[in-house]
Design an enzyme around this catalytic site. Structure first.
Site, PDB file in Angstrom:
ATOM      1  N   GLY A 242       0.823  -1.203   0.000  1.00  8.13           N
ATOM      2  CA  GLY A 242       0.000   0.000   0.000  1.00  8.13           C
ATOM      3  C   GLY A 242       0.857   1.253   0.000  1.00  8.13           C
ATOM      4  O   GLY A 242       1.990   1.252  -0.478  1.00  8.13           O
ATOM      5  N   SER A 243       0.339   2.304   0.580  1.00  8.88           N
ATOM      6  CA  SER A 243       1.009   3.595   0.566  1.00  8.88           C
ATOM      7  C   SER A 243       2.124   3.650   1.602  1.00  8.88           C
ATOM      8  O   SER A 243       2.159   2.864   2.559  1.00  8.88           O
ATOM      9  CB  SER A 243      -0.002   4.707   0.854  1.00  8.88           C
ATOM     10  OG  SER A 243      -0.460   4.617   2.188  1.00  8.88           O
ATOM     11  N   GLY A 247       2.456   2.125   5.460  1.00  9.46           N
ATOM     12  CA  GLY A 247       3.621   1.401   5.955  1.00  9.46           C
ATOM     13  C   GLY A 247       4.217   2.036   7.196  1.00  9.46           C
ATOM     14  O   GLY A 247       4.685   1.335   8.107  1.00  9.46           O
ATOM     15  N   GLU A 264       5.645  -3.552   0.966  1.00 11.60           N
ATOM     16  CA  GLU A 264       5.732  -3.134  -0.438  1.00 11.60           C
ATOM     17  C   GLU A 264       4.933  -1.844  -0.549  1.00 11.60           C
ATOM     18  O   GLU A 264       3.714  -1.865  -0.624  1.00 11.60           O
ATOM     19  CB  GLU A 264       5.163  -4.217  -1.369  1.00 11.60           C
ATOM     20  CG  GLU A 264       5.922  -5.524  -1.359  1.00 11.60           C
ATOM     21  CD  GLU A 264       7.276  -5.446  -2.023  1.00 11.60           C
ATOM     22  OE1 GLU A 264       7.611  -4.378  -2.579  1.00 11.60           O
ATOM     23  OE2 GLU A 264       8.015  -6.442  -1.979  1.00 11.60           O
TER      24      GLU A 264
END
Length: 507
Positions: A242-243, A247, A264
């Site tokens: 995600g963004s 994270g 990721e």
């Protein structure tokens, strides 16, 4: 389209989604507060029920219980489940791909490619089941053997994003299951139906091969559901896509309980075009990388760093190519660019283009909204923007089809521009000069560094992931399986003596 026609079209899409779920063996969900929408029209495909905190707790509990027996199943036998899943994916590739198109707005070719990626990673995991290798090493003590072995880790929590609603799940799940882990999956709240479909296929595969279907659990809902998964100490690994903002929230929470993270996150990917480049090849690679999936890939090309001697020619060629891109309903033949996922993405794109102009940039082409299917669907023409410098805006990731064009004079400068952003996912160079290619491979600080191809379209054989704000995680191929297992160093004494390491004598 008029309001009435748009409403009728949305109803047709909803009926099609129901039919696809049934063909995939999934029960049509009961109505609830979570709405599965389609970016094709902006309408609701199906309402369904979000998971409660109690549901998440119970799902993790079932996965933790299933792990106790699943970890003892030999890895090649565990692979039978993944093999059967691959067979079901082959049999239902068209239906699942169409569901991806309905929920994520991908054109047919890209949706089919995503399901093929699932099949490919299943094949990789099946072979991996016989290659979970440890190592042996010489012991300094006579009559001793020193070795490392790998063991199942536990429950893996998988949080995936809307732009690859099924492929990223399969990267994690196929490998985690072969490694002996169980999985609790939270799909994006934007794509819950593909989540339901994949969960159904996996449980069917488990029943077909006599495996415990409880090895895979599905939870649905918003960020609160993800937070419950992230904070639970029974979840040994959290793999989150995600963004960067997401994270930054996930990593400290998992670290605070000494769990593992596989992140990721964002990408702000650049391609360098050198004077020696095959310009025709470069144009094709650039257009797909920048405009494919309407610029909504984490590996989408967002920055183009062109040698000053070539920039005018390249911009002219790209403008011609962009003018020919067919933007439209991804269910229609010949469409190359589908919709943005929602209004929020459109607003972010327009704000970025306005900032680009305020910072002295020139919008060469694109950026305008294409009114196709009602007010709730957001189709845009991919945009090219020539920028005087790599500003703060250019260093940010806008999840939309905007390609910022910069210039350089020498390769060291170009590599420095490539590296001068917080993200470090994918990068590429177009050059026929081997020295330039090798210098770029050594100099780029990204996890993916390509030569004479774009930044997107990774194969499953290589480890996928990036550095810096991208999170440092690696999924899919190579030795990424190690993230899903724990390593143990073993010393076996088969002598009758008890020598100590380092020659220490005690007593």
């Amino acid at each position: 389209m008029t309001h009435t026609v748009t409403e009728h079209f949305s109803e047709q899409l909803s009926l099609r989604a129901r039919a696809l779920l049934r063909s995939l063996g999934a029960a049509v969900p009961e109505p609830g507060t979570l709405a599965a929408r389609t970016p094709i029209s902006g309408g609701v495909l199906l309402p369904l029920t979000a998971s409660t905190p109690a549901d998440v707790d119970a799902a993790i509990g079932r996965a933790a219980t299933a792990f106790r027996s699943w970890r003892t199943v030999p890895a090649p036998v565990r692979a039978a489940l993944v093999r059967r899943l691959a067979q079901l994916l082959v049999a239902h590739q068209d239906e699942l791909a169409e569901l991806v198109t309905l929920e994520a707005g991908k054109i047919g070719a890209e949706a089919l490619g995503e399901v093929q990626e699932m099949i490919d990673v299943c094949e990789f995991a099946i072979g991996l089941s016989r290659q979970l290798y440890g190592v042996t090493m010489p012991s300094e003590r006579p009559g001793h053997r020193l070795m490392e072995t790998w063991h199942p880790l536990g429950v893996a929590g998988v949080i995936s994003a809307f732009n690859f609603p099924v492929a990223v799940w399969s990267w994690n799940t196929a490998i985690a299951l072969v490694c002996g882990d169980t999985v609790v999956w939270k799909p994006s709240e934007t794509t819950p139906l593909t989540g339901l479909a994949c969960h159904t296929l996996l449980r069917r595969a488990a029943l077909d091969v006599g495996a415990d279907p409880e090895v895979h659990q599905l939870v649905q809902g918003d960020a609160a559901v993800g937070e419950a998964l992230v904070g639970d100490t029974r979840v040994a690994l959290v793999s989150a896509t995600g963004s960067v903002r997401m994270g930054a929230t996930v990593a400290p929470r998992v670290a605070a309980r000494f769990g593992r993270c596989l992140l990721e996150l964002g990408g702000n990917n650049a391609a360098i075009v050198a004077p020696s480049a095959d310009v025709e090849l470069a144009v094709r690679g650039i257009v797909f990388a920048a405009a494919g999936t309407a610029g909504q890939r984490c590996t989408s090309l967002r920055r183009l760093i062109v040698h000053r001697s070539l920039v005018d020619e390249l911009v002219e060629r790209l403008t011609t190519a962009y003018d020919q891109l067919h933007v439209g309903n991804p269910l229609d033949d010949g469409v190359l660019v589908g919709p943005l996922i929602n209004e929020r993405a459109y607003i972010a794109m327009q704000a970025a283009l306005l900032r680009a102009q305020e910072e002295g940039g020139e919008i060469v082409c694109g950026g305008s909204r294409v009114e196709l299917i009602g007010e709730q669907a957001f189709y845009v023409r991919p945009a090219l923007a020539r920028m005087p410098r790599q500003s703060d805006l250019v260093c940010e990731e806008t999840f939309a089809p905007i390609l910022y064009i910069l210039t350089y004079d020498d390769l060291d400068e170009a590599i420095a521009l490539n590296n001068a952003v917080p993200q470090g996912l994918s990068s590429s160079i177009f050059t026929l000069d081997q020295r330039e290619a090798e210098q770029f491979i050594a100099g780029s600080d990204c996890g993916i560094t390509n030569v004479n191809i774009g930044t997107s379209g990774a194969e499953i054989g290589g480890a996928f992931g990036g550095e810096k704000h991208t999170g440092g995680g690696r999924e899919s191929g190579s030795d990424s399986w190690k993230a899903y297992m724990r390593r143990a160093t073993n010393t076996v004494n088969y002598s009758t003596e008890l020598p100590l390491a380092q020659g220490i004598h005690f007593g």
